[in-house]
Write an enzyme that holds these catalytic residues in place. Structure first.
Site, PDB file in Angstrom:
ATOM      1  N   HIS A 120     -44.418  30.761 -68.060  1.00  0.00           N
ATOM      2  CA  HIS A 120     -44.954  31.041 -66.718  1.00  0.00           C
ATOM      3  C   HIS A 120     -45.108  32.560 -66.598  1.00  0.00           C
ATOM      4  CE1 HIS A 120     -44.700  31.430 -62.284  1.00  0.00           C
ATOM      5  NE2 HIS A 120     -45.017  30.152 -62.214  1.00  0.00           N
ATOM      6  N   ASP A 197     -35.530  30.112 -69.129  1.00  0.00           N
ATOM      7  CA  ASP A 197     -36.128  29.910 -67.804  1.00  0.00           C
ATOM      8  C   ASP A 197     -35.975  28.423 -67.490  1.00  0.00           C
ATOM      9  OD1 ASP A 197     -37.753  29.340 -65.677  1.00  0.00           O
ATOM     10  OD2 ASP A 197     -39.509  30.410 -66.428  1.00  0.00           O
ATOM     11  N   GLN A 200     -38.022  24.567 -64.410  1.00  0.00           N
ATOM     12  CA  GLN A 200     -38.534  23.197 -64.443  1.00  0.00           C
ATOM     13  C   GLN A 200     -37.539  22.211 -65.038  1.00  0.00           C
ATOM     14  OE1 GLN A 200     -40.959  22.289 -62.793  1.00  0.00           O
ATOM     15  NE2 GLN A 200     -42.019  24.210 -62.414  1.00  0.00           N
ATOM     16  N   LYS A 223     -37.277  24.045 -56.042  1.00  0.00           N
ATOM     17  CA  LYS A 223     -37.789  22.987 -56.928  1.00  0.00           C
ATOM     18  C   LYS A 223     -36.744  21.887 -57.114  1.00  0.00           C
ATOM     19  CE  LYS A 223     -40.547  26.307 -59.592  1.00  0.00           C
ATOM     20  NZ  LYS A 223     -41.940  26.032 -59.266  1.00  0.00           N
ATOM     21  N   CYS A 361     -50.138  29.470 -63.109  1.00  0.00           N
ATOM     22  CA  CYS A 361     -49.410  30.702 -63.474  1.00  0.00           C
ATOM     23  C   CYS A 361     -49.061  30.718 -64.959  1.00  0.00           C
ATOM     24  CB  CYS A 361     -48.140  30.891 -62.648  1.00  0.00           C
ATOM     25  SG  CYS A 361     -48.464  31.051 -60.903  1.00  0.00           S
TER      26      CYS A 361
HETATM   27  N1  PMP Z   1     -40.825  29.605 -64.394  1.00  0.00           N
HETATM   28  C1  PMP Z   1     -41.380  28.381 -64.387  1.00  0.00           C
HETATM   29  C2  PMP Z   1     -41.380  27.570 -65.648  1.00  0.00           C
HETATM   30  C3  PMP Z   1     -41.936  27.891 -63.207  1.00  0.00           C
HETATM   31  O1  PMP Z   1     -42.502  26.674 -63.207  1.00  0.00           O
HETATM   32  C4  PMP Z   1     -41.899  28.678 -62.042  1.00  0.00           C
HETATM   33  C5  PMP Z   1     -42.484  28.181 -60.730  1.00  0.00           C
HETATM   34  N2  PMP Z   1     -43.714  27.550 -60.846  1.00  0.00           N
HETATM   35  C6  PMP Z   1     -41.306  29.936 -62.112  1.00  0.00           C
HETATM   36  C7  PMP Z   1     -40.777  30.362 -63.304  1.00  0.00           C
HETATM   37  C8  PMP Z   1     -41.239  30.829 -60.908  1.00  0.00           C
HETATM   38  O2  PMP Z   1     -40.397  30.280 -59.942  1.00  0.00           O
HETATM   39  P1  PMP Z   1     -40.328  30.909 -58.476  1.00  0.00           P
HETATM   40  O3  PMP Z   1     -41.751  30.996 -57.999  1.00  0.00           O
HETATM   41  O4  PMP Z   1     -39.517  29.915 -57.714  1.00  0.00           O
HETATM   42  O5  PMP Z   1     -39.691  32.239 -58.583  1.00  0.00           O
END
Ligand code: PMP
Length: 403
Positions: A120, A197, A200, A223, A361
């Protein structure tokens, strides 16, 4: 597991979009929130709102206890050794930026960081920001045709300049569950720090940071059926202790004077300013919801929905699925022929089905796949087979219009 009972806890699932009942399949972006969490937020505003760690008065102590209760709940949820290793942030993004800024402080010109092509943006851009000041090289692990990481290539990227390996536990686009324990072990064999990270993974998989042996693990409450504005950085105590503070301000100091300041002990050293204590307190109710429902039950149910929907999706002419790893989470990315993902998402919305469209993203991954974006449907514990059927029949209506 009684899905109807579970659904009743989420009033939004009753609402309509236009004439249609909402079918919410955008859970990877954010999950919905049960009433227990919302009630906890309201209760705190109504009865327990006072700044944490500051007052001797009763209300402040109650607020502090509620926040610190969540810290212990998070420690247990991810099986960390100590609550000092649990830092509250605004989300995964801020947690990664904290590590990039503070742990990244020790990087030197010529050092190398290993990422993967499925990261991401939150786990790419903070490392690129370091490149403004230091000549740090980013090396990237590729994927195979199923959307699995090339572990042999990963191994080959380490050298004596590697200072960090960081990778997602579960891809937010492909759904692939990566072999993170093995990847951490490989990093450690090279004496390299490893960060996962977990944005997910944390709503779906049981996480044991001690078993994974990762140095950092990051995730977001929103999430995980929890409130927005709360994230977690787990870090091994000795590494966190060796890192400089991220932001300066109240809460993170021992003593301040103009001749020099000493910093608070963990975890407060990394929690400058008033934290989002209302939402942090409410996050514990989301963890209660997950644990009462049972992570195994959640996983089994989502897996069933994934298998069922994948099989039906494959029968629709023109549909191409991205991410077909055998070990994957309940995320379905696809395109319909040459149709733009936005058109598919727009038409599904007209039929009440909320899916994500675009690059999610993860633009480098889109570039790797040679596409501008995908349509993404993702499941949570409250989704049903009937909803999967509505999604599939809606797509069956839409696909011929776009092909
Ligand atoms: N890493 C991953 C794999 C994600 O899916 C996301 C959110 N889509 C993020 C980081 C960022 O998370 P946040 O927007 O809650 O900071």
């Amino acid at each position: 597991m009684d899905i109807e009972q579970i659904r009743k806890q989420f009033p939004i699932l009753e609402r309509s979009v236009g004439e249609k009942r909402l079918v919410y399949l955008d859970n990877t972006a954010t999950s919905q929130t049960p009433e227990s969490v919302v009630r906890s937020i309201v209760d705190m505003y109504d009865h327990h709102k006072a700044n944490v760690h500051r007052g001797v008065h009763t209300v402040s102590q109650e607020a502090t206890d509620m926040q610190e209760h969540t810290r212990r709940r998070v420690r247990d949820y991810i099986h960390a050794e100590s609550e000092e290793e649990i830092i509250f942030t605004r989300g995964t993004t801020e947690a990664i930026n904290l590590v990039a800024s503070s742990f990244g402080d020790r990087f030197r010109d010529g050092d190398e960081i290993i990422l993967t092509v499925m990261e991401h943006h939150a786990n790419i851009v903070p490392w690129q920001l370091i490149q403004r000041h230091k000549d740090v090289k980013i090396r990237v692990v590729d994927i195979n045709e199923r959307g699995e990481l090339d572990i042999e290539q990963y191994k080959s990227l380490f050298n004596d300049r590697t200072v960090l390996a960081t990778f997602t536990h579960v891809s937010n686009v492909l759904g692939t569950v990566n072999p993170v324990k093995e990847m951490v072990q490989i990093a450690h064999e090279h004496g390299v720090t490893a960060m996962i990270d977990g944005a997910q993974a944390s709503p779906h998989l049981s996480i044991d940071v001690q078993d994974l042996d990762c140095d950092f693990y990051v995730f977001s409450s929103h999430k995980m059926y929890g409130p927005t504005g709360v994230g977690v950085l787990y870090g091994k105590k000795e590494i966190l202790e060796s890192m400089p503070p991220y932001q300066g301000g109240g809460e993170m100091i021992k003593h301040v004077s103009f001749s020099g300041t000493t910093f608070a002990d963990l975890p407060f050293k990394f929690e400058a300013g008033t934290p989002d204590f209302v939402d942090i307190a409410a996050f514990s109710k989301a963890l209660d919801f997950i644990e009462e429902t049972g992570l195994d039950n959640i996983r089994r149910h989502e897996e069933e929905l994934l298998q069922y929907t994948t099989a039906k999706l494959m029968e629709i002419p023109g549909v191409k699925i991205y991410g077909t790893a055998p070990h994957k989470s309940a995320v379905l990315s696809f395109n319909v022929g040459e149709a733009h993902n936005y058109d598919v998402g727009f038409l599904l919305d007209k039929l009440g089905v909320a899916v994500r469209t675009g690059h999610h993203c993860a633009q480098p991954l889109m570039e790797r796949l040679g596409i501008p974006g995908t349509v993404r449907a993702s499941f949570a514990v409250y989704n049903t087979k009937e909803e999967a059927d509505i999604f599939i029949s809606s797509l069956n209506r839409i696909a011929p219009m776009l092909l």
